[in-house]
Design a protein around this motif. Sequence first.
Motif, PDB file in Angstrom:
ATOM      1  N   LEU A 179       0.858  -1.174   0.000  1.00 34.31           N
ATOM      2  CA  LEU A 179       0.000   0.000   0.000  1.00 34.31           C
ATOM      3  C   LEU A 179       0.897   1.226   0.000  1.00 34.31           C
ATOM      4  CD1 LEU A 179      -2.924   1.232   0.409  1.00 34.31           C
ATOM      5  CD2 LEU A 179      -2.360   1.250   2.854  1.00 34.31           C
ATOM      6  N   TYR A 180       0.707   2.085  -1.005  1.00 38.15           N
ATOM      7  CA  TYR A 180       1.500   3.306  -1.135  1.00 38.15           C
ATOM      8  C   TYR A 180       0.647   4.509  -0.760  1.00 38.15           C
ATOM      9  CZ  TYR A 180       5.263   0.803  -3.504  1.00 38.15           C
ATOM     10  OH  TYR A 180       6.306  -0.040  -3.790  1.00 38.15           O
ATOM     11  N   GLU A 181       1.184   5.340   0.114  1.00 35.86           N
ATOM     12  CA  GLU A 181       0.467   6.522   0.587  1.00 35.86           C
ATOM     13  C   GLU A 181       0.944   7.766  -0.149  1.00 35.86           C
ATOM     14  OE1 GLU A 181      -0.582   7.633   5.004  1.00 35.86           O
ATOM     15  OE2 GLU A 181       1.418   8.422   4.518  1.00 35.86           O
ATOM     16  N   LYS A 195       4.714   6.703  -1.066  1.00 37.51           N
ATOM     17  CA  LYS A 195       5.662   5.874  -0.325  1.00 37.51           C
ATOM     18  C   LYS A 195       4.973   4.620   0.220  1.00 37.51           C
ATOM     19  CE  LYS A 195       4.831   8.391   4.002  1.00 37.51           C
ATOM     20  NZ  LYS A 195       5.442   9.190   5.089  1.00 37.51           N
ATOM     21  N   PRO A 196       5.680   3.491   0.291  1.00 40.08           N
ATOM     22  CA  PRO A 196       5.074   2.270   0.837  1.00 40.08           C
ATOM     23  C   PRO A 196       4.895   2.384   2.342  1.00 40.08           C
ATOM     24  CG  PRO A 196       7.400   1.912   0.334  1.00 40.08           C
ATOM     25  CD  PRO A 196       7.067   3.278  -0.168  1.00 40.08           C
ATOM     26  N   VAL A 197       3.696   2.014   2.828  1.00 36.68           N
ATOM     27  CA  VAL A 197       3.412   2.097   4.271  1.00 36.68           C
ATOM     28  C   VAL A 197       2.969   0.773   4.860  1.00 36.68           C
ATOM     29  CG1 VAL A 197       2.899   4.565   4.243  1.00 36.68           C
ATOM     30  CG2 VAL A 197       1.052   2.924   3.794  1.00 36.68           C
ATOM     31  N   ALA A 198       2.627  -0.215   4.006  1.00 38.75           N
ATOM     32  CA  ALA A 198       2.185  -1.516   4.518  1.00 38.75           C
ATOM     33  C   ALA A 198       2.244  -2.543   3.405  1.00 38.75           C
ATOM     34  CB  ALA A 198       0.762  -1.427   5.073  1.00 38.75           C
ATOM     35  N   THR A 199       2.418  -3.805   3.783  1.00 36.02           N
ATOM     36  CA  THR A 199       2.406  -4.883   2.795  1.00 36.02           C
ATOM     37  C   THR A 199       0.970  -5.334   2.543  1.00 36.02           C
ATOM     38  OG1 THR A 199       2.712  -6.558   4.510  1.00 36.02           O
ATOM     39  CG2 THR A 199       4.695  -5.685   3.445  1.00 36.02           C
ATOM     40  N   VAL A 200       0.726  -5.787   1.326  1.00 36.45           N
ATOM     41  CA  VAL A 200      -0.571  -6.340   0.930  1.00 36.45           C
ATOM     42  C   VAL A 200      -0.323  -7.724   0.356  1.00 36.45           C
ATOM     43  CG1 VAL A 200      -2.552  -6.098  -0.607  1.00 36.45           C
ATOM     44  CG2 VAL A 200      -1.580  -4.078   0.491  1.00 36.45           C
ATOM     45  N   ASP A 201      -0.879  -8.744   0.995  1.00 36.53           N
ATOM     46  CA  ASP A 201      -0.564 -10.130   0.645  1.00 36.53           C
ATOM     47  C   ASP A 201      -1.446 -10.635  -0.496  1.00 36.53           C
ATOM     48  OD1 ASP A 201       1.246 -10.129   2.814  1.00 36.53           O
ATOM     49  OD2 ASP A 201      -0.377 -10.638   4.187  1.00 36.53           O
ATOM     50  N   LEU A 202      -1.390  -9.949  -1.626  1.00 41.90           N
ATOM     51  CA  LEU A 202      -2.272 -10.326  -2.727  1.00 41.90           C
ATOM     52  C   LEU A 202      -1.742  -9.753  -4.026  1.00 41.90           C
ATOM     53  CD1 LEU A 202      -5.093 -11.815  -2.920  1.00 41.90           C
ATOM     54  CD2 LEU A 202      -6.087  -9.541  -3.163  1.00 41.90           C
ATOM     55  N   TRP A 203      -2.027 -10.468  -5.104  1.00 39.32           N
ATOM     56  CA  TRP A 203      -1.775  -9.983  -6.462  1.00 39.32           C
ATOM     57  C   TRP A 203      -2.973  -9.099  -6.814  1.00 39.32           C
ATOM     58  CZ3 TRP A 203      -1.712 -13.629 -11.337  1.00 39.32           C
ATOM     59  CH2 TRP A 203      -1.062 -12.979 -12.393  1.00 39.32           C
ATOM     60  N   TRP A 229      -8.984  -0.479   8.174  1.00 40.26           N
ATOM     61  CA  TRP A 229      -8.324   0.601   7.427  1.00 40.26           C
ATOM     62  C   TRP A 229      -7.406   1.432   8.331  1.00 40.26           C
ATOM     63  CZ3 TRP A 229      -6.212   2.092   3.366  1.00 40.26           C
ATOM     64  CH2 TRP A 229      -6.014   3.443   3.049  1.00 40.26           C
ATOM     65  N   ASN A 230      -7.904   1.910   9.455  1.00 42.63           N
ATOM     66  CA  ASN A 230      -7.076   2.642  10.426  1.00 42.63           C
ATOM     67  C   ASN A 230      -6.316   3.804   9.797  1.00 42.63           C
ATOM     68  OD1 ASN A 230      -7.750   0.910  12.609  1.00 42.63           O
ATOM     69  ND2 ASN A 230      -6.180  -0.566  11.976  1.00 42.63           N
ATOM     70  N   GLY A 231      -6.980   4.547   8.920  1.00 46.36           N
ATOM     71  CA  GLY A 231      -6.329   5.703   8.309  1.00 46.36           C
ATOM     72  C   GLY A 231      -5.103   5.361   7.488  1.00 46.36           C
ATOM     73  N   GLY A 232      -5.102   4.148   6.918  1.00 38.89           N
ATOM     74  CA  GLY A 232      -3.973   3.724   6.095  1.00 38.89           C
ATOM     75  C   GLY A 232      -2.992   2.828   6.821  1.00 38.89           C
ATOM     76  N   ARG A 233      -3.132   2.680   8.131  1.00 41.73           N
ATOM     77  CA  ARG A 233      -2.282   1.756   8.903  1.00 41.73           C
ATOM     78  C   ARG A 233      -3.039   0.444   9.013  1.00 41.73           C
ATOM     79  NH1 ARG A 233      -0.232   6.113   7.200  1.00 41.73           N
ATOM     80  NH2 ARG A 233       1.754   6.678   8.133  1.00 41.73           N
ATOM     81  N   ILE A 234      -3.046  -0.298   7.937  1.00 41.47           N
ATOM     82  CA  ILE A 234      -3.962  -1.420   7.783  1.00 41.47           C
ATOM     83  C   ILE A 234      -3.569  -2.618   8.651  1.00 41.47           C
ATOM     84  CG2 ILE A 234      -4.656  -0.743   5.468  1.00 41.47           C
ATOM     85  CD1 ILE A 234      -2.749  -2.819   4.345  1.00 41.47           C
ATOM     86  N   LYS A 235      -4.607  -3.391   9.018  1.00 40.63           N
ATOM     87  CA  LYS A 235      -4.420  -4.633   9.768  1.00 40.63           C
ATOM     88  C   LYS A 235      -5.291  -5.704   9.130  1.00 40.63           C
ATOM     89  CE  LYS A 235      -4.935  -6.711  14.356  1.00 40.63           C
ATOM     90  NZ  LYS A 235      -5.355  -6.485  15.766  1.00 40.63           N
ATOM     91  N   ARG A 236      -4.660  -6.784   8.722  1.00 42.04           N
ATOM     92  CA  ARG A 236      -5.388  -7.857   8.042  1.00 42.04           C
ATOM     93  C   ARG A 236      -6.410  -8.506   8.970  1.00 42.04           C
ATOM     94  NH1 ARG A 236      -3.267 -12.556   3.969  1.00 42.04           N
ATOM     95  NH2 ARG A 236      -4.985 -14.011   4.257  1.00 42.04           N
ATOM     96  N   LYS A 237      -7.641  -8.721   8.432  1.00 37.43           N
ATOM     97  CA  LYS A 237      -8.707  -9.324   9.215  1.00 37.43           C
ATOM     98  C   LYS A 237      -9.176 -10.666   8.664  1.00 37.43           C
ATOM     99  CE  LYS A 237     -10.325  -7.691  12.280  1.00 37.43           C
ATOM    100  NZ  LYS A 237      -9.941  -7.800  13.711  1.00 37.43           N
TER     101      LYS A 237
END
Length: 329
Positions: A179-181, A195-203, A229-237
């Motif tokens: 995820l790029y912010e 800039k990259p702020v978190a990984t996304v485990d998907l194509w 979402w957390n304002g872009g500070r994502i947490k996988r659910k």
Amino acid sequence: MRRPFALLAGALLVGAFAVPAPASAADGDGKGDQGFTIKDSRIAESSGLAASRMHPGIYWTHNDSGDGPYIYAVDSSTGKTVARVTLSGIGAPRDTEAISIGPGNQIYLGDIGDNLGGKWPYVWIYRLPEPKKLVDQTVRATQYVVKYTDGARNAESLVVDPKTGRAYIIDKNENGGHLYEGPARLSTSGTNYFKPVATVDLWATDAAISPDDRQLAVRGYFGGIYYDWNGGRIKRKGRLNVPLQGQGESITYTVDGTKLMYGSEGADSSVQAQDVPGGAGGSKSPSGKGSSDASGGIGGGAAGNLKVGALAFAVVAAVVFGLRRLRRR
């Protein structure tokens, strides 16, 4: 966009196993949020989807590369286009891959695809006000130059935070992306660095933020993941119940936030609805199914559909594996 070898091989079998879209949408019965079929022959490569808040029941979409500076307003109750908007004040779009609606009913169109696999020195985002009247017209747009802090890349997912208006991009990488912010406010006077702020485990082929700003949904060709979402500070659910489609390219939340709408490329392409997991937007998780990693990422909510989807995916995977082995010989 560039079709990877594995996707092309799998697509040969998807049509035989795919679960049909709900018929109610295309019958003009006013239940478009249950799914619909895009009937405009000009829309052959629908690559993005965004639910209009200004015009309930309308979904904005656009073609992939090669069409022109156009977006289309599709009435979900009939599947018919009610307006084609031409963007002026911008250059020639190169590879438009995503669409999102931000605060103030501003439409953002992401010209962020890269058919050269991450070679363009920059990409673009276009912003325009959503028209108050749904008629064919030309609307002046603002063009923003975008670069990534860690180098060029291909991407098909653009989301705009419905509260802050900040834009985010998810790159498309077979092994997972980021995820790029973007900056707090996009600027026309220079380059906008993401800039990259978190990984996304998907194509990832598309993404959307829920109307209540609580959830991020990311889809791929054969599955999906949702995050806090957390304002872009994502947490996988957990995983999404992504319907099996010939080439799944788009996703959006309904305006009330209770359903996710999944779109695909191709003539007469279907947009299929699934309940939102995790209770985002005031919705309830459907009996706990589809709201955790254990639920799986393929198929519809019904058990029969899940079995068909799983079978199709297994067959596709076997064919792709076999073809790859043949290519190595």
